[in-house]
Write an enzyme that holds these catalytic residues in place. Structure first.
Site, PDB file in Angstrom:
ATOM      1  N   SER A 288       0.817  -1.217   0.000  1.00 17.21           N
ATOM      2  CA  SER A 288       0.000   0.000   0.000  1.00 17.21           C
ATOM      3  C   SER A 288       0.857   1.276   0.000  1.00 17.21           C
ATOM      4  O   SER A 288       1.614   1.522  -0.935  1.00 17.21           O
ATOM      5  CB  SER A 288      -0.955  -0.059   1.193  1.00 17.21           C
ATOM      6  OG  SER A 288      -1.880   0.995   1.184  1.00 17.21           O
ATOM      7  N   ASP A 299      10.966   5.160  -9.460  1.00 17.29           N
ATOM      8  CA  ASP A 299      10.621   5.761 -10.752  1.00 17.29           C
ATOM      9  C   ASP A 299      11.448   7.006 -11.052  1.00 17.29           C
ATOM     10  O   ASP A 299      11.803   7.274 -12.204  1.00 17.29           O
ATOM     11  CB  ASP A 299       9.139   6.135 -10.782  1.00 17.29           C
ATOM     12  CG  ASP A 299       8.243   4.925 -11.006  1.00 17.29           C
ATOM     13  OD1 ASP A 299       8.739   3.788 -10.892  1.00 17.29           O
ATOM     14  OD2 ASP A 299       7.041   5.109 -11.293  1.00 17.29           O
ATOM     15  N   LYS A 313      -0.491  -4.181  -3.263  1.00 15.44           N
ATOM     16  CA  LYS A 313      -1.788  -3.674  -2.815  1.00 15.44           C
ATOM     17  C   LYS A 313      -1.926  -2.245  -3.340  1.00 15.44           C
ATOM     18  O   LYS A 313      -1.424  -1.301  -2.747  1.00 15.44           O
ATOM     19  CB  LYS A 313      -1.872  -3.721  -1.284  1.00 15.44           C
ATOM     20  CG  LYS A 313      -3.284  -3.592  -0.713  1.00 15.44           C
ATOM     21  CD  LYS A 313      -3.756  -2.176  -0.624  1.00 15.44           C
ATOM     22  CE  LYS A 313      -5.085  -2.050   0.091  1.00 15.44           C
ATOM     23  NZ  LYS A 313      -5.613  -0.663   0.066  1.00 15.44           N
TER      24      LYS A 313
END
Length: 533
Positions: A288, A299, A313
């Site tokens: 999460s 990224d 999740k």
């Protein structure tokens, strides 16, 4: 023709519609509940019936939409709100006795004189010692409204004898910390262990970063292992301390929820840690908000991710509270990393069993032990935003540096000893009789970590205690698990004598993910991973 709702309302049920007449789904649900309530042969608990219907309905949607009753909702929200009202202790159960591990600094228990090692035997008029009560039942007695009073009776051993002492404690707001540990591993390397993402998490992280920078931190290991997540906003705020302002941290999007971009926006004039080396530790239970944080760092090529593929999740739940305190958490969107990767692992609607078995499938397939068992689809390949490194979507965040799950020291004997609670019992009793001499021998927890050793005699005492609890001694498996036994014992003893961070200082010397993170952050391999492709 009268509607069937009107007929039910009049207490009469009959065939009110012609065959094949369409009924709205919500209308049909109300009709069914009303019919059962009015005409079922036995007494019906309508509240339970409706709750069961809601739970069953949500189970057909996705693995994370869920219903909770009022009590469950309170228990779910409490750790995320950042505090609760209570007496301010950390405790453990030694068989059927509550043992105080530590008191919260400045909290109600510390102020009245409760000490680590005290045993609480009575709360108000209820004896809790010897009752084999659940932790939740005990917490209900100790917690209560701020300003209310609770009387506790404590058994304290001192000067070779045990005395019973009564305390009147006024409950107060007690913080639930997200940062389990923050310390300097070496003169330039800081370490922060984060256990959840709650309302106060970003504030705690900022405090930890400022404190470590004052101590000389130039590079950071952020430990998100086993962090199941929580609120999303703290994740965005934490990312903001590592990225330049205005960078995309995460975005959400769903069929009925248009795309919304969450951008980094530091609370201060500039991010607290924008340039130093950063390694993020993750494993298969990192989920999460932890994955949001990890995904953004990866990224943007801000740091290196070490460990195993995260949980996956990536569904956004919106709470729908009911007037009675119960709540429905309905999935309304997906989380996407800045490169557009969907964090959520694949699932089939209504198949909760298969979803729950995912971890077992990862184990059986060898993914947790062998990097080459992880297979990526080229269609899910993307490139990082700054260095154009190849990374993959498909559920969860795949680390830049894989660390295998090491089960070498884990044996059936270790499992059985642990399951009986023997290690906790032994460490509690050991600290009870050796606390003063440990503190005298080791002035700080750093001295303890460097100098304290679990002896063969201590291990034999542990094995004897386990045998008395019904765990048959297995010499071969005990030898195999000896490093694990020693680490856990030393960590628990250190935690009880000093504080929670001491446990992680001990554990990290053993943990393969931390050891690789520490090697990497001090190695040219760090720069090789973060290089243009």
């Amino acid at each position: 023709m009268k509607s069937i709702l009107a007929i039910i309302g009049a207490g009469i049920i009959c065939t009110a519609f012609a065959t094949g007449q369409y009924v709205q789904p919500n209308q049909k649900l109300r009709m069914a509940e009303a019919a059962v309530a009015q005409f079922y042969v036995d007494t019906v608990n309508e509240d339970k019936l409706v709750e069961t219907a809601i739970r069953s309905m949500l189970e057909e949607l996705d693995p994370h939409s869920a219903y909770s009753n009022a009590e469950e909702t309170k228990e779910l929200n409490e750790p995320l709100e950042g505090n609760f009202s209570g007496i301010g202790i950390s405790f453990n159960m030694n068989k059927d006795t509550l043992y105080v591990i530590s008191t919260v600094a400045g909290g109600p228990s510390e102020r009245v004189g409760l000490l680590a090692g005290d045993r609480i035997i009575k709360v108000n008029d209820s004896i809790i010692a010897g009752k084999k009560m659940r932790n939740t039942d005990i917490m209900k007695r100790l917690r209560g409204p701020k300003g209310s009073k609770v009387k506790v009776s404590v058994l304290r051993r001192q000067a070779g004898k045990a005395d019973t002492i009564d305390f009147n404690i006024t409950r107060a707001d007690i913080p639930i910390n997200s940062v389990d540990a923050a310390y300097m591993v070496d003169p330039k390397t800081g370490y922060i262990r984060l256990s959840r993402f709650s309302a106060e998490t970003a504030k705690e992280i900022r405090t930890a970063l400022k404190d470590l920078k004052k101590k000389g931190m130039k590079q950071l290991i952020l430990d998100l292992v086993d962090n199941g997540g929580g609120y999303m906003q703290p994740a965005v705020e934490i990312i903001s301390e590592f990225l330049e302002p205005g960078k995309l941290a995460v975005y959400t999007e769903g069929k009925n929820s248009p795309r919304y971009d969450h951008l980094s926006s530091p609370a201060g004039l500039s991010p607290l840690f924008k340039d130093g080396k950063l390694v993020v530790m993750v494993n298969q239970y990192t989920a999460s908000s932890s994955e949001i944080t990890t995904g953004a760092i990866q990224d943007w090529d801000r740091g290196v991710v070490v460990g195993r593929r995260t949980y996956g999740k990536g569904l956004v739940q919106r709470p729908f509270p009911f007037p009675d305190g119960s709540m429905m958490r309905l999935t309304v969107a997906h989380y996407y990393t800045p490169t557009g990767r969907d964090i959520q692992k694949p699932y089939h609607k209504g198949d909760q069993k298969a979803y729950a078995m995912d971890m077992m499938e990862r184990f059986n397939s060898g993914e947790l032990m062998h990097e080459d068992s992880i297979h990526h689809s080229d269609s899910l390949r993307v490139e990082t935003l700054r260095l154009r490194r190849p990374i993959y979507g498909g559920g969860g965040i795949t680390p830049d540096k894989f660390v295998a799950l090491d089960t070498t020291d884990f044996t059936k004997y270790y499992r059985d000893v642990t399951a009986k609670g023997v290690i906790n019992q032994y460490s509690i009793n050991y600290v009870d009789t050796h606390r003063k001499e440990i503190k005298k021998a080791y002035k700080s927890d750093d001295d303890f970590v460097k100098g304290f050793n679990v002896t063969d005699e201590m291990l034999q005492e542990l094995y004897d205690r386990a045998k008395a609890e019904g765990v048959e001694y297995n010499a071969e498996e005990a030898r195999q698990s000896e490093p694990l036994f020693k680490m856990i014992l030393k960590g628990l003893i250190g935690r009880d004598v000093y504080d929670q961070p001491t446990y992680f200082k001990v554990y990290n010397q053993y943990d393969p993910i931390f050891r690789e993170a520490y090697r990497l952050i001090n190695s040219p391999d760090y720069d090789k991973i973060l290089s243009k492709h």
